[in-house]
Design a protein around this motif. Structure first.
Motif, PDB file in Angstrom:
ATOM      1  N   LEU A 164       0.841  -1.188   0.000  1.00  0.00           N
ATOM      2  CA  LEU A 164       0.000   0.000   0.000  1.00  0.00           C
ATOM      3  C   LEU A 164       0.878   1.241   0.000  1.00  0.00           C
ATOM      4  O   LEU A 164       1.628   1.473   0.955  1.00  0.00           O
ATOM      5  CB  LEU A 164      -0.930  -0.012   1.217  1.00  0.00           C
ATOM      6  N   GLY A 167      -2.982   6.042   1.312  1.00  0.00           N
ATOM      7  CA  GLY A 167      -4.390   5.859   1.576  1.00  0.00           C
ATOM      8  C   GLY A 167      -4.670   4.566   2.305  1.00  0.00           C
ATOM      9  O   GLY A 167      -3.844   4.067   3.079  1.00  0.00           O
ATOM     10  N   SER A 168      -5.850   3.998   2.043  1.00  0.00           N
ATOM     11  CA  SER A 168      -6.298   2.814   2.764  1.00  0.00           C
ATOM     12  C   SER A 168      -6.781   1.737   1.814  1.00  0.00           C
ATOM     13  O   SER A 168      -7.305   2.031   0.734  1.00  0.00           O
ATOM     14  CB  SER A 168      -7.440   3.186   3.729  1.00  0.00           C
ATOM     15  N   LYS A 172      -6.092  -1.609   5.939  1.00  0.00           N
ATOM     16  CA  LYS A 172      -4.753  -1.089   6.241  1.00  0.00           C
ATOM     17  C   LYS A 172      -4.639   0.348   5.754  1.00  0.00           C
ATOM     18  O   LYS A 172      -5.308   0.753   4.816  1.00  0.00           O
ATOM     19  CB  LYS A 172      -3.683  -1.977   5.605  1.00  0.00           C
ATOM     20  N   THR A 173      -3.724   1.122   6.392  1.00  0.00           N
ATOM     21  CA  THR A 173      -3.528   2.528   6.037  1.00  0.00           C
ATOM     22  C   THR A 173      -2.032   2.816   5.941  1.00  0.00           C
ATOM     23  O   THR A 173      -1.255   2.415   6.818  1.00  0.00           O
ATOM     24  CB  THR A 173      -4.159   3.454   7.093  1.00  0.00           C
ATOM     25  N   THR A 183      -6.781   5.675  -2.614  1.00  0.00           N
ATOM     26  CA  THR A 183      -6.257   4.311  -2.579  1.00  0.00           C
ATOM     27  C   THR A 183      -5.192   4.196  -3.655  1.00  0.00           C
ATOM     28  O   THR A 183      -5.446   4.546  -4.813  1.00  0.00           O
ATOM     29  CB  THR A 183      -7.368   3.283  -2.859  1.00  0.00           C
TER      30      THR A 183
END
Length: 296
Positions: A164, A167-168, A172-173, A183
């Motif tokens: 990632l 974003g999320s 998860k972030t 995202t």
């Protein structure tokens, strides 16, 4: 809201060849059919470039060197699958970009940067995206943020390996500062001839989303998305299901719809064509900060 329980393809758009410096890149955004996806207004797929791709090692600058140029009103993010690039900007930042790290430059009121390939470290292959700043944030102070690969959420799920970038996603972030909900993720699917690779992800139902396939072929709702194709997804559903019959690499991108006015003019995101022209005139008149000289 979508009546489908999972995201489906709304339209499939092949990336278009575009000249950049001395190379050809594959541009998925912007385009006449689709100006942006959430806050994402630009997406270039480049490479691989390097010795393994036939680049001569004669001491001359690599063909994918991008010299000093300005930005305003947006964030840029350069992401590598392989190779290395040195980022330099008018804040005095000098940062080597390696695969898997997140490198976000906030242009804000105005910044100048260049990207200089580290040719000795192998072929460069990656993605550059631009994320529009909301109208009330386009005049903020410029900044640069580098987040090492190890600090970004990265995990395996089903037959996929995920990272990632901002974003999320799927609960998860990422620890990257953004100015609107979004995202952005790198997803590798490990399908084989004898076993289909699959992954099922929870996504924000209010985000506009797309996938861009960098390598291999991905199936979404049974429909194939080949390398160098952008699949713009239908809105509304909170689940994304991907599959592949072989190894595949894709970027998932999007976010909350960007407020108007949002205009792309050359290297800038602005409120109007007139303000974009004014920024370009400012650059041409030498009104942006200079890129400091740094030994290669």
């Amino acid at each position: 809201m979508s009546s489908n329980p999972v995201r489906r393809i709304a339209r499939l758009l092949p990336a278009k060849e575009a000249p950049l410096a001395g190379i050809t890149v594959y541009r998925a955004l912007p385009r006449r059919e689709l100006r942006r996806i959430g806050p994402f207004v630009f997406l270039d797929h480049f490479g691989p470039f390097g010795h393994a791709a036939g680049e001569p090692d004669d001491g001359t600058p690599p063909p994918d060197t991008v010299g000093a140029h300005p930005h305003a009103g947006l964030q840029t993010v350069t992401y590598l699958f392989s190779g290395a690039i040195d980022h330099r900007d008018s804040l005095g930042t000098v940062q080597r970009i390696h695969p898997g790290s997140a490198n976000w430059m906030t242009a804000g009121a105005g910044i100048v940067h260049g990207e200089f390939p580290a040719a000795a470290l192998g072929p460069r292959h990656g993605i550059q995206a631009w994320v529009a700043l909301p109208p009330d944030q386009r005049g903020i102070a410029p900044a640069f943020e580098h987040v090492d690969a190890e600090r970004l959420p990265h995990w395996t799920k089903d037959s996929a390996t995920l990272r990632l970038l901002a974003g999320s996603l799927d609960g998860k972030t990422a620890p990257v500062r953004t100015y609107s909900p979004l995202t952005y993720a790198d997803i590798a699917l490990a399908g084989t001839a004898g076993a289909v690779g699959t992954v099922k992800l929870a996504v924000a139902p209010d985000h506009q989303l797309a996938i861009y396939v960098a390598e291999g072929t991905v199936r979404l709702g049974g429909a194939p998305v080949a390398a160098r194709e952008l699949a713009h997804l239908e809105d509304g559903a909170a689940t994304l299901e991907l599959a592949s019959d072989g190894p595949a690499r894709l970027m998932l991108l999007g976010g909350a719809p960007m407020p108007e006015p949002t205009v792309i003019w050359w290297n800038f995101v602005t409120d109007s064509v007139a303000s974009g022209k004014a920024l370009q005139a400012r650059w041409e008149a030498g009104g942006f900060p200079a890129l400091p000289d740094v030994a290669a």
